[in-house]
Design a protein around this motif. Structure first.
Motif, PDB file in Angstrom:
ATOM      1  N   GLY A  35       9.428  -8.466 -45.026  1.00  0.00           N
ATOM      2  CA  GLY A  35       8.967  -7.588 -43.945  1.00  0.00           C
ATOM      3  C   GLY A  35       7.681  -8.107 -43.311  1.00  0.00           C
TER       4      GLY A  35
ATOM      5  N   ARG B 143      14.960   4.064 -44.889  1.00  0.00           N
ATOM      6  CA  ARG B 143      13.767   4.923 -45.049  1.00  0.00           C
ATOM      7  C   ARG B 143      13.574   5.821 -43.834  1.00  0.00           C
ATOM      8  NH1 ARG B 143      12.320   0.456 -48.098  1.00  0.00           N
ATOM      9  NH2 ARG B 143      11.597  -0.737 -46.314  1.00  0.00           N
TER      10      ARG B 143
ATOM     11  N   ASP C 103      16.609  -8.722 -42.296  1.00  0.00           N
ATOM     12  CA  ASP C 103      15.681  -8.646 -43.433  1.00  0.00           C
ATOM     13  C   ASP C 103      16.299  -7.685 -44.457  1.00  0.00           C
ATOM     14  OD1 ASP C 103      13.732  -7.519 -45.121  1.00  0.00           O
ATOM     15  OD2 ASP C 103      12.331  -7.046 -43.520  1.00  0.00           O
TER      16      ASP C 103
HETATM   17 MG    MG Z   1      10.758  -5.099 -46.675  1.00  0.00          MG
END
Ligand code: MG
Ligand code: AP5
Length: 347
Positions: free
Chosen positions: A169, A191, A239
């Motif tokens: 990230g 999230r 990612d």
């Molecule tokens: Mg991450």
């Protein structure tokens, strides 16, 4: 824009503050069009904007000292998501100026996320990458007299690979800005859904809380949706996806239907004890339930070793696998990644 601002300010002496580096040509032309009493100064913020997880933007050239009691008008070359602007607004709100306004030559209204409403703008533009007339691409092109849209025929799609805490990230923040890519972190999408209490979020939470992978069917559909949502992207950074053989095959198949492919998989390598220390540190502030307990972190490593690590071979067979040392400062690792990605873009 000069006449609009003149209509509001010609009876006083406003202080124009240009934001370096990008605004220098615009500021020069603007002032030629603004023939009323005014002062001029510049401010410069660090380009590490967004690189750190804390989002700290450093001031390299500060506001002038005579700012007190003045009407300040910030002159920006371009406002897109509004990260830099947010810092400027915050800094100005803490000084004793009489009032401040924001004026920008180019305004990407569709992607602007800031709360501050832009006061003056020259031209609204779509979310494309532009260069010239002060605006740069990797610091080049600022001297071009006209403004050009970057032609990204050579789309690059990168997979960022690495254990939890490897820095995927963190490094994606930098890569997406340098190469104008869309960053998709499946963990971040989960999230976001958890935070908003969606059905997907509730389901994902039950796995993430235990440090387990979310089932493939759910994750694959979600990833495809994210790609489809961004038809103008110049390329993607994946990612945290793919994480299983089924996800890797699905990604190849899906990209092929769009005449796209994975160009490279870049793995950030670091030892478990370093990663555990980083994650526990983040766990103190992130609120991520999977960062606060060593056993959960170890379980994420086990999941990785069993399900994700074998993908190395999958990409090696396609000659797309690059390994990068993930230990060192963030800047050192960024430099290592840049080396790899630059060879791809110049190939
Ligand atoms: Mg991450
Ligand atoms: P996800 O959000 O992808 O988490 P992860 O893979 O565990 O990785 P992290 O985000 O924790 O680490 P990172 O490599 O991004 O490192 P970062 O840059 O943050 O996934 C979470 C969960 O969602 C999964 O466990 C799974 O349940 C589910 N999920 C997601 N994708 C899925 C999929 N495809 N299939 C199924 N389930 C899926 O850095 C970490 C910390 O270290 C930060 O605090 C950072 O500031 C610090 N740091 C970074 N670089 C450095 C450095 N060089 N030096 C010092 N500190 C550093």
């Amino acid at each position: 824009m000069a006449s609009a601002i003149a209509a509001d300010y010609k009876d006083e002496t406003p202080l124009f503050i240009g934001v370096l580096n990008g605004s220098f040509m615009f500021v020069a032309d603007f002032l030629k069009a603004y023939q009323h009493p005014c002062e001029i100064s510049f401010v410069k913020l660090s380009s590490y904007n967004g690189l750190t997880s804390t989002g700290i933007v450093e001031t390299l050239l500060d506001f002038p000292e005579n700012i007190l009691g003045k009407s300040v008008i910030i002159l920006e070359d371009i406002v897109d998501t509004g990260n830099t602007l947010k810092t400027l607004v915050h800094l100005l709100a803490n000084t004793s100026v009489k009032e401040f306004k924001i004026a920008t030559l180019f305004y990407k209204a569709a992607v602007y996320k800031g709360e501050y409403a832009i006061d003056y703008f020259g031209i609204k533009i779509p979310d494309v990458f532009i260069v010239g007339y002060g605006l740069d691409y990797n610091e080049l092109g600022r001297n071009l007299k006209e403004v050009y849209q970057l032609n990204q025929n050579t789309m690059i799609n990168l997979v960022l690979f690495g254990k939890p805490g490897a820095g995927k990230g963190t490094q994606a923040q930098f890569l997406k800005e340098t190469y104008n890519l869309k960053h998709i972190s499946t963990g971040d999408v989960f999230r976001f859904n958890i935070k908003n209490g969606t059905e997907l979020g509730v389901l994902a939470k039950s796995y993430i809380d235990k440090g387990e992978l979310v089932p493939d069917e759910v994750t694959i559909n979600m990833l495809e949706d994210e790609v489809v949502k961004n038809p103008n992207a110049g390329g993607f950074i994946f990612d945290g996806f793919p994480r299983t053989a089924a996800q890797a095959k699905a990604l190849d198949g899906f990209l092929a239907t769009k005449d796209m492919q994975v160009n490279a998989t870049v793995a950030l390598e670091a030892a478990d004890d370093v990663l555990i220390a980083r994650l526990l540190e983040r766990g103190k502030v992130s609120g991520r339930s999977d960062d606060q307990d060593v056993n959960k972190i170890r379980h994420r490593f086990t999941e990785y070793n069993q399900k994700t690590a074998p993908l190395k071979e999958y990409y090696q067979e396609q000659e797309k696998f690059y390994s990068v040392n993930g230990i060192g400062t963030i800047e050192e690792i960024t430099a290592r990644l840049t080396k790899v990605v630059t060879t791809l873009t110049s190939a």
